[in-house]
Design a protein around this motif. Structure first.
Motif, PDB file in Angstrom:
ATOM      1  N   GLU A   7      -1.579 -12.534  20.269  1.00  0.00           N
ATOM      2  CA  GLU A   7      -0.565 -12.648  19.218  1.00  0.00           C
ATOM      3  C   GLU A   7      -1.197 -12.568  17.831  1.00  0.00           C
ATOM      4  OE1 GLU A   7       1.451 -16.282  20.194  1.00  0.00           O
ATOM      5  OE2 GLU A   7       2.796 -15.276  21.600  1.00  0.00           O
ATOM      6  N   GLN A   8      -2.344 -13.208  17.652  1.00  0.00           N
ATOM      7  CA  GLN A   8      -3.030 -13.159  16.357  1.00  0.00           C
ATOM      8  C   GLN A   8      -3.487 -11.745  16.024  1.00  0.00           C
ATOM      9  OE1 GLN A   8      -6.141 -16.061  16.717  1.00  0.00           O
ATOM     10  NE2 GLN A   8      -4.777 -17.796  16.330  1.00  0.00           N
ATOM     11  N   ARG A   9      -4.010 -11.047  17.012  1.00  0.00           N
ATOM     12  CA  ARG A   9      -4.458  -9.668  16.778  1.00  0.00           C
ATOM     13  C   ARG A   9      -3.279  -8.755  16.472  1.00  0.00           C
ATOM     14  NH1 ARG A   9      -9.472  -7.941  20.596  1.00  0.00           N
ATOM     15  NH2 ARG A   9     -10.994  -9.265  19.565  1.00  0.00           N
ATOM     16  N   ILE A  10      -2.188  -8.927  17.200  1.00  0.00           N
ATOM     17  CA  ILE A  10      -0.999  -8.113  16.942  1.00  0.00           C
ATOM     18  C   ILE A  10      -0.469  -8.389  15.545  1.00  0.00           C
ATOM     19  CG2 ILE A  10       1.429  -7.777  17.587  1.00  0.00           C
ATOM     20  CD1 ILE A  10       0.526  -8.074  20.514  1.00  0.00           C
ATOM     21  N   GLU A  11      -0.489  -9.641  15.137  1.00  0.00           N
ATOM     22  CA  GLU A  11      -0.044  -9.994  13.786  1.00  0.00           C
ATOM     23  C   GLU A  11      -0.922  -9.323  12.729  1.00  0.00           C
ATOM     24  OE1 GLU A  11       0.495 -14.011  11.146  1.00  0.00           O
ATOM     25  OE2 GLU A  11       0.875 -14.132  13.296  1.00  0.00           O
ATOM     26  N   ALA A  12      -2.219  -9.314  12.934  1.00  0.00           N
ATOM     27  CA  ALA A  12      -3.140  -8.671  11.987  1.00  0.00           C
ATOM     28  C   ALA A  12      -2.901  -7.163  11.942  1.00  0.00           C
ATOM     29  CB  ALA A  12      -4.590  -8.969  12.371  1.00  0.00           C
ATOM     30  N   ILE A  13      -2.716  -6.560  13.098  1.00  0.00           N
ATOM     31  CA  ILE A  13      -2.441  -5.130  13.154  1.00  0.00           C
ATOM     32  C   ILE A  13      -1.105  -4.828  12.490  1.00  0.00           C
ATOM     33  CG2 ILE A  13      -1.910  -3.219  14.735  1.00  0.00           C
ATOM     34  CD1 ILE A  13      -3.971  -4.491  16.667  1.00  0.00           C
ATOM     35  N   SER A  14      -0.126  -5.679  12.714  1.00  0.00           N
ATOM     36  CA  SER A  14       1.195  -5.492  12.090  1.00  0.00           C
ATOM     37  C   SER A  14       1.090  -5.505  10.568  1.00  0.00           C
ATOM     38  CB  SER A  14       2.160  -6.593  12.534  1.00  0.00           C
ATOM     39  OG  SER A  14       2.354  -6.552  13.915  1.00  0.00           O
ATOM     40  N   ARG A  15       0.318  -6.438  10.040  1.00  0.00           N
ATOM     41  CA  ARG A  15       0.134  -6.492   8.583  1.00  0.00           C
ATOM     42  C   ARG A  15      -0.522  -5.215   8.065  1.00  0.00           C
ATOM     43  NH1 ARG A  15      -0.998 -11.933   9.567  1.00  0.00           N
ATOM     44  NH2 ARG A  15      -3.233 -11.534   9.661  1.00  0.00           N
ATOM     45  N   HIS A  16      -1.515  -4.725   8.812  1.00  0.00           N
ATOM     46  CA  HIS A  16      -2.206  -3.498   8.415  1.00  0.00           C
ATOM     47  C   HIS A  16      -1.236  -2.318   8.390  1.00  0.00           C
ATOM     48  CE1 HIS A  16      -5.394  -0.610   7.916  1.00  0.00           C
ATOM     49  NE2 HIS A  16      -4.976   0.031   8.988  1.00  0.00           N
ATOM     50  N   TYR A  17      -0.438  -2.171   9.433  1.00  0.00           N
ATOM     51  CA  TYR A  17       0.545  -1.085   9.469  1.00  0.00           C
ATOM     52  C   TYR A  17       1.573  -1.228   8.346  1.00  0.00           C
ATOM     53  CZ  TYR A  17      -0.955   1.164  13.804  1.00  0.00           C
ATOM     54  OH  TYR A  17      -1.659   1.860  14.746  1.00  0.00           O
ATOM     55  N   CYS A  18       2.015  -2.440   8.059  1.00  0.00           N
ATOM     56  CA  CYS A  18       2.977  -2.655   6.962  1.00  0.00           C
ATOM     57  C   CYS A  18       2.372  -2.252   5.619  1.00  0.00           C
ATOM     58  CB  CYS A  18       3.433  -4.109   6.928  1.00  0.00           C
ATOM     59  SG  CYS A  18       4.571  -4.528   8.248  1.00  0.00           S
ATOM     60  N   GLU A  19       1.101  -2.578   5.425  1.00  0.00           N
ATOM     61  CA  GLU A  19       0.418  -2.167   4.191  1.00  0.00           C
ATOM     62  C   GLU A  19       0.384  -0.648   4.078  1.00  0.00           C
ATOM     63  OE1 GLU A  19      -3.429  -4.006   4.238  1.00  0.00           O
ATOM     64  OE2 GLU A  19      -2.591  -6.027   4.115  1.00  0.00           O
ATOM     65  N   LEU A  21       2.463   1.459   5.489  1.00  0.00           N
ATOM     66  CA  LEU A  21       3.829   1.930   5.250  1.00  0.00           C
ATOM     67  C   LEU A  21       4.243   1.755   3.790  1.00  0.00           C
ATOM     68  CD1 LEU A  21       5.703   0.724   8.447  1.00  0.00           C
ATOM     69  CD2 LEU A  21       5.322   3.081   7.747  1.00  0.00           C
ATOM     70  N   CYS A  22       3.853   0.638   3.191  1.00  0.00           N
ATOM     71  CA  CYS A  22       4.213   0.380   1.794  1.00  0.00           C
ATOM     72  C   CYS A  22       3.516   1.359   0.842  1.00  0.00           C
ATOM     73  CB  CYS A  22       3.856  -1.055   1.406  1.00  0.00           C
ATOM     74  SG  CYS A  22       4.916  -2.276   2.185  1.00  0.00           S
ATOM     75  N   LYS A  23       2.313   1.767   1.176  1.00  0.00           N
ATOM     76  CA  LYS A  23       1.557   2.673   0.311  1.00  0.00           C
ATOM     77  C   LYS A  23       2.002   4.131   0.457  1.00  0.00           C
ATOM     78  CE  LYS A  23      -2.606  -0.147   0.374  1.00  0.00           C
ATOM     79  NZ  LYS A  23      -4.004  -0.225   0.826  1.00  0.00           N
ATOM     80  N   THR A  24       2.645   4.440   1.555  1.00  0.00           N
ATOM     81  CA  THR A  24       3.010   5.824   1.857  1.00  0.00           C
ATOM     82  C   THR A  24       4.407   6.123   1.339  1.00  0.00           C
ATOM     83  OG1 THR A  24       1.679   5.702   3.863  1.00  0.00           O
ATOM     84  CG2 THR A  24       3.253   7.494   3.726  1.00  0.00           C
ATOM     85  N   LYS A  25       4.518   7.208   0.607  1.00  0.00           N
ATOM     86  CA  LYS A  25       5.814   7.630   0.062  1.00  0.00           C
ATOM     87  C   LYS A  25       6.498   8.661   0.952  1.00  0.00           C
ATOM     88  CE  LYS A  25       5.195   5.234  -3.673  1.00  0.00           C
ATOM     89  NZ  LYS A  25       5.664   3.880  -3.629  1.00  0.00           N
ATOM     90  N   ASN A  26       5.710   9.448   1.669  1.00  0.00           N
ATOM     91  CA  ASN A  26       6.234  10.534   2.488  1.00  0.00           C
ATOM     92  C   ASN A  26       6.938   9.981   3.733  1.00  0.00           C
ATOM     93  OD1 ASN A  26       6.535  12.662   4.323  1.00  0.00           O
ATOM     94  ND2 ASN A  26       4.706  13.710   3.595  1.00  0.00           N
ATOM     95  N   PRO A  27       8.236  10.275   3.911  1.00  0.00           N
ATOM     96  CA  PRO A  27       8.967   9.753   5.077  1.00  0.00           C
ATOM     97  C   PRO A  27       8.390  10.225   6.414  1.00  0.00           C
ATOM     98  CG  PRO A  27      10.468  10.865   3.547  1.00  0.00           C
ATOM     99  CD  PRO A  27       9.100  11.043   3.020  1.00  0.00           C
ATOM    100  N   GLU A  28       7.869  11.450   6.456  1.00  0.00           N
ATOM    101  CA  GLU A  28       7.287  11.945   7.706  1.00  0.00           C
ATOM    102  C   GLU A  28       6.021  11.165   8.058  1.00  0.00           C
ATOM    103  OE1 GLU A  28       6.758  16.072   6.880  1.00  0.00           O
ATOM    104  OE2 GLU A  28       8.888  16.521   7.152  1.00  0.00           O
ATOM    105  N   GLU A  29       5.219  10.836   7.050  1.00  0.00           N
ATOM    106  CA  GLU A  29       4.019  10.031   7.284  1.00  0.00           C
ATOM    107  C   GLU A  29       4.399   8.621   7.711  1.00  0.00           C
ATOM    108  OE1 GLU A  29       0.677  10.809   7.329  1.00  0.00           O
ATOM    109  OE2 GLU A  29       1.495  12.842   7.269  1.00  0.00           O
TER     110      GLU A  29
END
Length: 63
Positions: A7-19, A21-29
């Motif tokens: 659960e801790q690793r998934i949470e860390a990975i989730s935060r990384h993916y959210c970061e 997503l927030c930095k990416t403007k391109n909808p396809e990316e």
């Protein structure tokens, strides 16, 4: 690996993916990033299911 560690690793990975997503403007990316994240979660889930099935099978054999 314990459930808590997973659960801790998934949470860390989730935060990384959210970061990402927030930095990416391109909808396809964004869609590609989400698909990679979702695929990762499905793989983790399948690994745990396989481990549980293996334990059940081994207990049946030992009975």
């Amino acid at each position: 690996m314990s459930v808590n560690e997973i659960e801790q690793r998934i949470e860390a990975i989730s935060r990384h993916y959210c970061e990402l997503l927030c930095k990416t403007k391109n909808p396809e990316e964004k869609q590609k990033i989400f698909n990679a994240f979702y695929g990762s979660l499905l793989l983790v889930q399948q690994i745990k299911i396989d481990e549980i099935c293996d334990r059940i099978r081994s207990k049946r054999i030992s009975l």
